[in-house]
Structures are given as structure tokens and as C-alpha cells.
Design an enzyme around this catalytic site. Structure first.
Site, PDB file in Angstrom:
ATOM      1  N   GLU A  49       0.821  -1.214   0.000  1.00  0.00           N
ATOM      2  CA  GLU A  49       0.000   0.000   0.000  1.00  0.00           C
ATOM      3  C   GLU A  49       0.852   1.259   0.000  1.00  0.00           C
ATOM      4  OE1 GLU A  49      -2.173  -2.843   2.967  1.00  0.00           O
ATOM      5  OE2 GLU A  49      -0.134  -2.568   2.190  1.00  0.00           O
ATOM      6  N   CYS A  77      -2.880  -2.607   7.523  1.00  0.00           N
ATOM      7  CA  CYS A  77      -2.423  -2.511   8.905  1.00  0.00           C
ATOM      8  C   CYS A  77      -2.618  -1.058   9.378  1.00  0.00           C
ATOM      9  CB  CYS A  77      -0.952  -2.915   8.993  1.00  0.00           C
ATOM     10  SG  CYS A  77       0.172  -1.706   8.247  1.00  0.00           S
ATOM     11  N   CYS A  80      -0.680   1.550   7.227  1.00  0.00           N
ATOM     12  CA  CYS A  80      -1.224   1.745   5.883  1.00  0.00           C
ATOM     13  C   CYS A  80      -2.586   2.435   5.919  1.00  0.00           C
ATOM     14  CB  CYS A  80      -1.297   0.415   5.147  1.00  0.00           C
ATOM     15  SG  CYS A  80       0.356  -0.261   4.821  1.00  0.00           S
TER      16      CYS A  80
END
Length: 143
Positions: A49, A77, A80
Site C-alpha cells: 500500500e 495494517c 497503511c
């Protein structure tokens, strides 16, 4: 998602956790794509990402990615998810949920917290089983 899955497979063959990401611009064209590369780049932030957002910023000549949508094979996560908000991405489409570290719907709902100064719409579960199997197989082979 097909393009993101192809990138994830490529990453898995290179020994990286198989996650792929694609940034689609407001015009519907792919602006950037990336796969996980923290091992190759020796960079703990080199998630698919983050790398895709960086490439999209260069492609669009702007750190704000207004109107863009990130398509990624795994639920982002916390790092990101925060990057999506900071980049002002319009939307997020992801495949597999991440029960261990997902920060959109699984472990936290970062994009929904009141202090997040930008709202990113999100949709998960797109080709989820295909994305999950890719990750399960990768880690099963590591053990």
C-alpha cells in the site's frame, strides 16, 4: 483485484509476504501498482500500500490522491490505514480480512475513529478466499 493478486503472487515468489496493491485514479485508470518489498528494500515501511501510494503521488504529481481508490489483497495494517487518510484517498477495496493486524474492520476501525481527519469509504471481501489462500499457502510453505 486481479492485478493486485498477480502482484501478490509475484511478491510471494520473491520471498515477500504476498500482498499486492493498485491505485486507480479518478478517471478509472491505474495510476500505480506495487507489491510488498520490505525484505528487498530493507525498509519496514515498504508495504504494498505504501509503495503504491508513493508511486501514485509521483504519477499524479501530488501528495494528495483525491478521488483515487486503493485496491489491495489484504486488509491494511494501522500504518497503511493512516497513510490512506493522510493521502486523502477516496476509497479502499480489499480482499482478505486480517484478523491479526487489520486496522479497517478486524482489530481496529482506524478509518472510523473521530480523530481521523479524512473519511475513506471501504469495502472488504473482494475475492477474499483467493487472497486468503495465497497468504495461507505462503506461510504454510515457510513453516
Amino acid at each position: 483485484m486481479g492485478m493486485a493478486l498477480a502482484l501478490a503472487r509475484e511478491g510471494g515468489r520473491a520471498g515477500e509476504t504476498p500482498v499486492g496493491a493498485v491505485v486507480v485514479g479518478p478517471d478509472g485508470r491505474v495510476q500505480a501498482q506495487a507489491r510488498n518489498a520490505p525484505i528487498a528494500l530493507r525498509d519496514p515501511t515498504a508495504h504494498a500500500e505504501i509503495l503504491a501510494l508513493r508511486a501514485a503521488g509521483r504519477a499524479l504529481d501530488n501528495y494528495r490522491l483525491n478521488g483515487c481508490v486503493l485496491v489491495v489483497t489484504l486488509e491494511p495494517c494501522p500504518m497503511c490505514a493512516a497513510a490512506l487518510a493522510h493521502a486523502r484517498v477516496a476509497g479502499l477495496v480489499f480482499g482478505a480480512a486480517d484478523a491479526q493486524a487489520g486496522a479497517v474492520i478486524s482489530r481496529a476501525e482506524y478509518l472510523e475513529v473521530p480523530f481521523c481527519n479524512h473519511r475513506v469509504w471501504h469495502m472488504g471481501g473482494v475475492r477474499a478466499e483467493e487472497c486468503a489462500v495465497l497468504l495461507r499457502d505462503f506461510f504454510a510453505n515457510k513453516r
